[in-house]
Enzyme design. Structure first.
Site: not given
Ligand SMILES: [Zn+2]
Ligand SMILES: [Zn+2]
Length: 255
Positions: A97, A121, A127, A165-166, A169, A183
């Site tokens: 998943d 940069g 992300h 943190h990720e 999300h 977060m």
């Molecule tokens: Zn974030």
């Molecule tokens: Zn990516």
């Protein structure tokens, strides 16, 4: 305000910016927020994940990264009724998943997904996707560490903190304005933030419910103890000054 790609609706990505601090911290609202549309892994109680064996950094052994990621997932699993299982243990044939890998963001474009983060940069730390996609891309441009005591690089970032943190999300949380929240939208180098704060817990439990025997009192026991100690200290100080004033007032101030 630090620029952050979390509102990047076209690509549905969220970006953790590396701006160290935001001075205009709004403590009044948004202590926890959800990604636009309030997405979550609806109807799921088990999610599988995998750490890429090819998208890696050579200076951290894969087994160490896996251990860090396992711990990061476990911190969320402590508070919500969701299990996170490393994919190859259970489901050899199925796609996991959630996947995590290290990718270069050359020219502001992530090699893992082709998304442009809008920076020339290397500014993006990492992300990630929203539910019910599941990917986390960590920017190889930064020095990542799993032990700040050993890694003396002056601008090393703590891997576990960023992964926590990720994952937030990927599970549906957006940024918090609370500085102690995992977060919070920006992240300092050479700092470790791995403990969910009250807003992280409230937010994620609003999406997924609480683990069966979850108790705020015991989860935040250390914080509560410290809080109570501080209050006691304050009380002692106040009563000291009251006693002091009682001596001063009768003779010192006549009218
Ligand atoms: Zn974030
Ligand atoms: Zn990516």
């Amino acid at each position: 305000m630090s620029p952050c790609g979390r509102t990047d609706e076209a690509t549905k990505t969220t970006t953790l910016d590396r701006t160290p601090k935001d001075t205009a911290d709004d403590e009044e609202s948004g202590r926890y927020t959800f990604l636009p549309g309030r997405p979550r892994w609806h109807g799921r109680t088990l999610l599988t994940y995998a750490v890429s064996t090819t998208a890696t950094v050579e200076y951290i052994p894969l087994s160490t990264v896996r251990a860090v990621v396992r711990t990061a997932f476990a911190r969320w699993a402590d508070v919500i009724p969701m299990r996170f299982v490393e994919a190859d243990r259970l489901y050899n044939d199925n796609d996991p998943d959630i996947t995590l890998g290290f990718h270069p963001f050359t020219g502001g474009k992530c090699a893992g997904c082709g998304t442009s983060d809008g920076y020339d940069g290397a500014k993006t730390l990492a992300h990630s996707s929203r539910p019910m996609q599941g990917w986390i891309h960590v920017n190889t441009a930064w020095r990542w560490t799993v032990n700040l005591d050993v890694d003396m690089d002056p601008s090393a970032y703590d891997l576990e903190s960023i992964v926590i943190h990720e994952i937030g999300h990927v599970l549906g949380l957006d940024h918090s304005t609370s500085l102690t929240s995992v977060m919070y939208k920006s992240f300092d180098y050479r700092t470790k933030k791995i403990k969910l704060n009250i807003y992280d817990v409230l937010g994620i439990q609003e999406l997924y419910g609480a683990t069966r025997y979850f108790s705020f009192k015991s989860y935040f026991k250390q914080e509560l103890l410290r809080h109570n100690q501080r209050q006691e200290e304050e009380k002692r100080k106040r009563s000291f000054w009251r006693r002091g004033l009682a001596y001063i007032l009768p003779s010192g101030i006549a009218s």
